[in-house]
Design a protein around this motif. Sequence first.
Motif, PDB file in Angstrom:
ATOM      1  N   UNK A  77       0.369  -1.235  -0.511  1.00 42.79           N
ATOM      2  CA  UNK A  77      -0.144   0.113   0.023  1.00 42.79           C
ATOM      3  C   UNK A  77       0.446   1.021   0.037  1.00 42.79           C
ATOM      4  N   UNK A  78       2.254   1.048   0.528  1.00 45.61           N
ATOM      5  CA  UNK A  78       2.912   2.641   0.462  1.00 45.61           C
ATOM      6  C   UNK A  78       3.334   2.700  -0.514  1.00 45.61           C
ATOM      7  N   UNK A  79       4.074   1.330  -1.474  1.00 48.64           N
ATOM      8  CA  UNK A  79       4.305   1.812  -2.189  1.00 48.64           C
ATOM      9  C   UNK A  79       3.107   2.084  -3.331  1.00 48.64           C
ATOM     10  N   UNK A  80       2.594   1.951  -3.804  1.00 52.24           N
ATOM     11  CA  UNK A  80       0.993   1.879  -4.937  1.00 52.24           C
ATOM     12  C   UNK A  80       0.559   3.593  -4.326  1.00 52.24           C
ATOM     13  N   UNK A  81       1.670   4.299  -3.255  1.00 57.08           N
ATOM     14  CA  UNK A  81       0.566   5.926  -3.087  1.00 57.08           C
ATOM     15  C   UNK A  81      -0.838   5.849  -2.309  1.00 57.08           C
ATOM     16  N   UNK A  82      -0.973   4.096  -1.707  1.00 62.17           N
ATOM     17  CA  UNK A  82      -2.216   4.337  -1.294  1.00 62.17           C
ATOM     18  C   UNK A  82      -2.852   4.274   0.269  1.00 62.17           C
ATOM     19  N   UNK A  83      -1.108   5.306   1.328  1.00 64.37           N
ATOM     20  CA  UNK A  83      -1.491   5.239   2.374  1.00 64.37           C
ATOM     21  C   UNK A  83      -0.994   6.597   1.811  1.00 64.37           C
ATOM     22  N   UNK A  84      -2.642   7.541   3.260  1.00 65.33           N
ATOM     23  CA  UNK A  84      -2.028   8.360   3.548  1.00 65.33           C
ATOM     24  C   UNK A  84      -1.607   8.758   4.909  1.00 65.33           C
ATOM     25  N   UNK A  85      -1.518   7.901   6.140  1.00 60.21           N
ATOM     26  CA  UNK A  85      -0.876   8.354   7.330  1.00 60.21           C
ATOM     27  C   UNK A  85      -0.287   6.403   7.609  1.00 60.21           C
ATOM     28  N   UNK A  86       1.268   6.865   7.627  1.00 61.11           N
ATOM     29  CA  UNK A  86       2.147   5.189   8.017  1.00 61.11           C
ATOM     30  C   UNK A  86       2.816   6.009   9.279  1.00 61.11           C
ATOM     31  N   UNK A  87       2.448   4.624  10.259  1.00 59.82           N
ATOM     32  CA  UNK A  87       2.552   4.913  12.061  1.00 59.82           C
ATOM     33  C   UNK A  87       3.816   3.872  11.439  1.00 59.82           C
ATOM     34  N   UNK A  88       5.451   3.610  12.318  1.00 62.55           N
ATOM     35  CA  UNK A  88       6.166   2.547  12.733  1.00 62.55           C
ATOM     36  C   UNK A  88       6.228   3.098  14.282  1.00 62.55           C
ATOM     37  N   UNK A  89       6.579   2.057  14.773  1.00 67.18           N
ATOM     38  CA  UNK A  89       5.935   1.673  16.599  1.00 67.18           C
ATOM     39  C   UNK A  89       7.872   1.213  16.815  1.00 67.18           C
ATOM     40  N   UNK A  90       8.687   1.859  16.601  1.00 63.53           N
ATOM     41  CA  UNK A  90       9.993   1.019  17.089  1.00 63.53           C
ATOM     42  C   UNK A  90      10.159   0.930  18.218  1.00 63.53           C
ATOM     43  N   UNK A  91      11.094  -0.669  18.926  1.00 62.04           N
ATOM     44  CA  UNK A  91      10.674  -1.414  19.799  1.00 62.04           C
ATOM     45  C   UNK A  91      12.111  -1.363  19.957  1.00 62.04           C
ATOM     46  N   UNK A  92      12.665  -1.107  21.424  1.00 64.60           N
ATOM     47  CA  UNK A  92      14.311  -1.495  21.418  1.00 64.60           C
ATOM     48  C   UNK A  92      14.932  -2.751  22.076  1.00 64.60           C
ATOM     49  N   UNK A  93      14.243  -3.205  20.620  1.00 64.94           N
ATOM     50  CA  UNK A  93      14.643  -4.837  20.612  1.00 64.94           C
ATOM     51  C   UNK A  93      15.508  -5.219  19.281  1.00 64.94           C
ATOM     52  N   UNK A  94      16.389  -7.090  19.328  1.00 66.31           N
ATOM     53  CA  UNK A  94      17.093  -6.655  18.236  1.00 66.31           C
ATOM     54  C   UNK A  94      16.492  -8.237  18.236  1.00 66.31           C
TER      55      UNK A  94
END
Length: 261
Positions: A190-207
């Motif tokens: 959806x992102x690369x199709x230009x179909x998202x208005x909002x992108x949220x990424x939640x990053x956790x301090x874990x590897x």
Amino acid sequence: MTSSLEPERYWAELLATRRLPAVAQDDPLARAYLDFAAPERVVLGHLGQSLDGRIATVSGHSAGVTGPANIAHLHRLRALADAVLVGAGTVHHDDPLLTTRLVEGPSPVRVVIDSERRLEARFGLFQEGPPTLVLCAEAAFDQPLLGRAEVVPVAADADGCRPEAVLDALRARGLKRIFIEGGGRTVSRFLYAGALDILEICVSPVIIGAGRPAISGPEIASMDQALRLDGPTIPMGGDILFHFHLETLGRRRPTLTCRGA
Ligand SMILES: NC(=O)c1ccc[n+]([C@@H]2O[C@H](COP(=O)([O-])OP(=O)(O)OC[C@H]3O[C@@H](n4cnc5c(N)ncnc54)[C@H](OP(=O)(O)O)[C@@H]3O)[C@@H](O)[C@H]2O)c1
């Protein structure tokens, strides 16, 4: 910007009015909710990822990538949405219910993209709970029901159901505020199709070290071709939420293709 307010202090009012409660005027998380709550037609994609950009182990185990505050956040996004959408890989690995059981608010219609129509009817969301749609490629459509879920054929290409065809099918059913909850391939498509208005990424301090990737896209040759995003960073328990309004990309909004759901 820091988030100082507990969402419980403004959630009921924001959900009911779809406006920013006076108590939350300066709260970045409340403002992020409003970006999704206020417009009638909006598409938000969210992923919870490790520091090394994974959303699950290689085997597909993803419980605990992000903490309880982010899980409650997902339930609030569901409560604001007309529809919550996931890819077939997520149903296959997680057997999720996709309801709002952790917060106040209605459960949305549940949508699964299963382009090749491979999922079995045994999964929970096909058997119980709110209404569920399964979207598949026209060529893969055989039965109108999968358990209690309605199967809907949509236009597809080599990468599966086309994002715009998915959104058209949902909007034709009155589902206009769409929350794409994963997995990585589906949000990436959806992102690369230009179909998202909002992108949220939640990053956790874990590897995690090895595992299923969050965002994947086409190869680029140099960093000036990268999608450089701008938006608030919001503390979320022990994690950090990045909230990006993709309208701000303007003409640089991504339109490249990638392997997707
Ligand atoms: N941390 C998070 O935010 C988060 C959120 C949601 C999910 N997850 C995790 O992400 C993983 C799934 O993400 P994903 O990117 O792999 O996939 P996805 O985006 O959920 O689903 C898309 C992929 O599912 C595959 N698929 C279709 N039918 C399938 C079937 N019957 N069985 C298995 N796979 C099928 C398809 O791949 P092919 O056609 O190529 O097989 C398709 O590309 C799971 O491990 C889930 O636990 C994490």
